[in-house]
Structures are given as structure tokens and as C-alpha cells.
Design an enzyme around this catalytic site. Structure first.
Site, PDB file in Angstrom:
ATOM      1  N   LEU A 173       0.917  -0.988  -0.076  1.00 52.25           N
ATOM      2  CA  LEU A 173       0.119  -0.020  -0.184  1.00 52.25           C
ATOM      3  C   LEU A 173       0.805   1.218  -0.085  1.00 52.25           C
ATOM      4  CD1 LEU A 173      -2.778  -0.741   2.679  1.00 52.25           C
ATOM      5  CD2 LEU A 173      -3.008  -0.802   0.285  1.00 52.25           C
ATOM      6  N   ASP A 174       0.652   2.350  -0.689  1.00 49.88           N
ATOM      7  CA  ASP A 174       1.306   3.578  -0.409  1.00 49.88           C
ATOM      8  C   ASP A 174       1.527   4.082   1.037  1.00 49.88           C
ATOM      9  OD1 ASP A 174       0.986   3.776  -3.196  1.00 49.88           O
ATOM     10  OD2 ASP A 174      -0.800   5.098  -3.147  1.00 49.88           O
ATOM     11  N   ARG A 175       2.538   4.561   1.254  1.00 50.09           N
ATOM     12  CA  ARG A 175       2.598   5.093   2.564  1.00 50.09           C
ATOM     13  C   ARG A 175       1.806   5.897   3.400  1.00 50.09           C
ATOM     14  NH1 ARG A 175       6.079   9.181   5.072  1.00 50.09           N
ATOM     15  NH2 ARG A 175       7.371   8.124   7.020  1.00 50.09           N
ATOM     16  N   ARG A 184      -5.947   6.582  -6.860  1.00 45.60           N
ATOM     17  CA  ARG A 184      -5.778   7.976  -6.587  1.00 45.60           C
ATOM     18  C   ARG A 184      -5.778   8.737  -8.066  1.00 45.60           C
ATOM     19  NH1 ARG A 184      -0.538   7.881  -3.479  1.00 45.60           N
ATOM     20  NH2 ARG A 184      -0.692  10.326  -3.564  1.00 45.60           N
TER      21      ARG A 184
END
Length: 274
Positions: free
Chosen positions: A115-117, A218
Site C-alpha cells: 500500500l502507498d505510505r 488516486r
């Protein structure tokens, strides 16, 4: 508490080096410690985001609230002898931070997706090599259904649908680009969504990630005019200013298992959610 590190290569910026070394801390928190002169390089307190040389010794003093952010209590949504489904806090790195926290409890732990940070939510880890190989196969063949909850600007019309486009990468800005037509180097992406709740100027979406490209949700939602709130990379600045969110409002909330072979066939049909 004092933390000490040694830089291994020339040209690294001080704050970027510390951000990699302390993935549980935001860049803003590190800037605050720099402003307070709580960071030292080779024994000398630093007052700017200086460039490091190989072999430089970096020391940072952290207050208790920052120490707590580095070692958050990890919520476990599901665990058995083969897998762990953990809830990743926002601003936590999967591979170097969350995985290491879980290894202290479970021993062998390997993440099988990311997952993105700045995205929080469910992440799957394998507890042994056979489980790791089978989960990696399942993700590659898109056998697992992954669902997210997102707060987005406006309300999509229609309120439910399937988005199809092509996604490319701009390496200079580390952003994903969406195109309605095929371009060289672009890969197809499919994102399904449904409005769950209208909240006045924004709404909550349920999102199914059919393909799994970098920043897909996103970038795809921003491309149709409904960026994720709090997303500093894809949400326009004028929209960011209208809402109080400082981190992107995107959370991985559900994984449904399908098509697994041994040793994980017993998971077929199972849903893990938070």
C-alpha cells in the site's frame, strides 16, 4: 530517545535519509526536529537539510510521541499458520517497517503486496515460503478481490460504474498518468466504484481495485474530477484547502479470496474486512 544511523552514499539529503531510516515519521515531524536542532551530523547539530557524505554519522533525538509513532500497536484482522492480515497505519512503510514489527511476533513474515505510505488498511503477509508463492501467484493472476473506502471530492455521475483507461508513469515526478487511449508504455487499468454516502460537497466511495497499478485509485479518480481528499499528489491545491484532511482519505477495507491452490485452498470464499 536518541537514534543513530550511518549514511552509506554520497549526495543523500539529510531529511530524506532520515525519512527512509524512520518510515513511521512524517517529513513534517522530521522538519520540526531539525528546526529545534535535535538532529546532529558527525556530532554537530544541523540547522539545514544538508547533503550527506558516505560514512556520515546521523543522530536524532525523538520525543515520546514520535517514538510511539515508530512502533504503533499493529491491529491484526486475521492470522493463521500461513497468513497474517494486518492493518497498516497511515505513514507506515509496508516492507521495512510494518513487516519488521510483525516479524517480532510471528518470525517468518513476507509482504505479498503493498500500500502507498499514505494509505492505511489491510495488507497480507505470508508466514512461510509455500504460502508466499501461492499468494504472489494469486495477486499476479488477479484472483483476490481488493476493496477500498475513499472520501472524494464531489459526487460521481453515475453513482456506480466501472472506469477503464490506460496508466503510465512519470518517473521525474513519481506520479501516474491516466489516458483514455493507448499510449506507448501505458498499461490498462480497471477501477470499479459505488457511492456509499453523500456528505455535502464530497462523498464516500466503495472502490474495487480490479487491476493493481501504482497509484491507480488516486490517479484514476482524480482523472474523472473526483480526487481523494487529502491527497497532496493528485488533488488540486484549491480543493485541498477546502477540507481539513492532511493525509489522503483512502483505506484498504476488504479482501476476498478466490482461486487459491494448496496450501491455501481452505481460504477460498473467505472475506477479511476491517
Amino acid at each position: 530517545m536518541k537514534r543513530e544511523f550511518t549514511n552509506s552514499k554520497d549526495g543523500a539529503a539529510l531529511l530524506e535519509f532520515l525519512s527512509d531510516a524512520l518510515p513511521g515519521l512524517s517529513l513534517g515531524a522530521l522538519k520540526s526536529q531539525l528546526k529545534k536542532r535535535e538532529i546532529a551530523v558527525n556530532g554537530v547539530r544541523a540547522d539545514s537539510n544538508m547533503t550527506l557524505k558516505a560514512g556520515d554519522a546521523v543522530r536524532i533525538f525523538l520525543p515520546q510521541n514520535m517514538e510511539s509513532a515508530l512502533n504503533p500497536a499493529v491491529e491484526i484482522a486475521y492470522a493463521d499458520g500461513n497468513i497474517v492480515a494486518a492493518v497498516k497505519p497511515v505513514l507506515t512503510d509496508v516492507e521495512n517497517h510494518l513487516a519488521n514489527l510483525l516479524r517480532a511476533k510471528y518470525g517468518y513474515i513476507e509482504p505479498v503486496h503493498r500500500l502507498d505510505r499514505n494509505t492505511e488498511g489491510l495488507v497480507l503477509f505470508a508466514r512461510n515460503p509455500p504460502a508466499e508463492a501461492e499468494l504472489l501467484r494469486a495477486f499476479k493472476e488477479r484472483l483476490l478481490n481488493k476493496y477500498y473506502s475513499a472520501l472524494v471530492y464531489g459526487v460521481p455521475d453515475p453513482k456506480a460504474g466501472e472506469l477503464r483507461a490506460y496508466l503510465g508513469r512519470d518517473k521525474n515526478t513519481n506520479t501516474s498518468l491516466i489516458s483514455s487511449v493507448k499510449r506507448d508504455g501505458y498499461l490498462p487499468v480497471v477501477t470499479r466504484y459505488a457511492v456509499e454516502e453523500e456528505l455535502g460537497g464530497y462523498c464516500r466511495l466503495s472502490v474495487e481495485l480490479v487491476t493493481g497499478r501504482t497509484h491507480q485509485i488516486r490517479a484514476h479518480l482524480a482523472a474523472i474530477g473526483h480526487p481523494v481528499l487529502g491527497d497532496g499528489k493528485y488533488c488540486p491545491r484549491e480543493i485541498l484547502k477546502k477540507f481539513p484532511y492532511r493525509c489522503q482519505q483512502l483505506r484498504a477495507v476488504k479482501i476476498v479470496f478466490n482461486g487459491l491452490n494448496e496450501p491455501l485452498a481452505y481460504l477460498n470464499g473467505k472475506t477479511i474486512s476491517v
